[in-house]
Write an enzyme that holds these catalytic residues in place. Structure first.
Site, PDB file in Angstrom:
ATOM      1  CG  ASP A  93      68.142  -2.977   9.369  1.00 24.23           C
ATOM      2  OD1 ASP A  93      67.713  -3.356   8.258  1.00 24.23           O
ATOM      3  OD2 ASP A  93      67.479  -3.101  10.425  1.00 24.23           O
ATOM      4  CB  SER A 138      60.825  -6.108  13.760  1.00 25.35           C
ATOM      5  OG  SER A 138      61.530  -7.022  12.934  1.00 25.35           O
ATOM      6  CG  HIS A 169      63.997  -4.604   9.974  1.00 28.82           C
ATOM      7  ND1 HIS A 169      65.155  -4.410  10.690  1.00 28.82           N
ATOM      8  CD2 HIS A 169      63.167  -5.352  10.753  1.00 28.82           C
ATOM      9  CE1 HIS A 169      65.036  -5.019  11.869  1.00 28.82           C
ATOM     10  NE2 HIS A 169      63.863  -5.591  11.931  1.00 28.82           N
TER      11      HIS A 169
END
Length: 256
Positions: free
Chosen positions: A225, A64, A228
């Site tokens: 979050d 990601s 990330h």
């Protein structure tokens, strides 16, 4: 008090402490899993054209973070930042990405297959390791998968740069002491990845060593979050990766 009684008491205390530690880790793990993370659908487009001049095909592979989850525009991703830096040297950079959120080293083979369908990239940047560290993937599996991936790209004609597992001890989504256990696991995966990638012919950047201190000190390097990177975090990674990526770009000649 008899020595046997002391020993029995010490053993009971140790077992109780161990049980408590396991309980704390279980709770921290549950909280980390229940935390709301950014959806993979929120990753910005991974492709674009930057600059003018001699063409250069730059491809991002990995998890990601390689996909840019945590920012909203391509230019703020690692790939976008690198493309802009390369474009400033007089290259027309064609950026694309095969990265998929949640990927581990074992998923790279499928990503390479998708990349090579469209031709051989001049430079391939791989960001991988976080998911393997969290899942405690056996290190020999990480090494074997990354070795195969790098060799496949190098044999095809790409220059490869690998950014190893970042410092998971900087991630705010994990509570303590789980956070430091994740950091330890990340260091093991990073070391195994560095050995495998270097041995297969890739340039290697230790992202944890180069940027982990800043991430731990500045929460602004992380997105909402707490896991990330933010635009600032990705900028740090891009700057750490750029010297090797630039050197790799200089080995390319005619467009493919």
């Amino acid at each position: 008090m008899k020595l046997s009684t002391i020993a029995a008491g010490a053993a009971t205390a140790a077992a109780t402490a161990a049980g408590a530690a396991v309980s704390v880790l279980a709770v921290e793990g549950l909280l980390a899993r229940r935390r709301r993370y950014l959806s993979a659908d929120l990753a910005p487009p991974g492709s674009g054209v930057f600059g003018a001049g001699r063409p250069l095909r730059l491809v991002l592979l990995g998890d990601s973070t390689a996909a840019g989850l945590g920012v909203t525009v391509t230019g703020e991703t690692v790939g976008g930042r690198l493309a802009e830096l390369l474009a400033s040297t007089g290259r027309r950079v064609h950026l694309s990405s095969a990265a998929v959120a949640g990927s581990r080293a074992a998923d790279l083979d499928a990503q390479v297959a998708r990349v090579l369908v469209h031709g051989v990239p001049d430079v391939a940047v791989i960001l991988i390791g976080g998911e393997d560290a969290i899942a405690f993937t056996p290190l020999d599996v990480v090494e074997a998968e990354l070795t195969a991936t790098v060799r496949r790209l190098v044999t095809a004609g790409s220059a490869v740069v690998v950014g190893t597992c970042p410092d998971l001890g900087a991630a705010r989504n994990f509570g303590q002491p789980l956070r430091e256990i994740m950091a330890w696991s990340g260091r093991r995966v990073a070391a195994a990845s560095a050995q495998a990638a270097s041995g297969a012919g890739a340039g290697v950047v230790d992202l944890a060593g180069r940027t982990g201190g800043v991430f731990r000190a500045d929460a602004g390097t992380l997105s909402a979050d707490g896991y990330h990177p933010s635009a600032d975090g990705y900028q740090l990674w891009a700057l750490a990766l750029y010297p090797l990526v630039y050197e790799a770009s200089r080995t390319t000649s005619a467009p493919r």
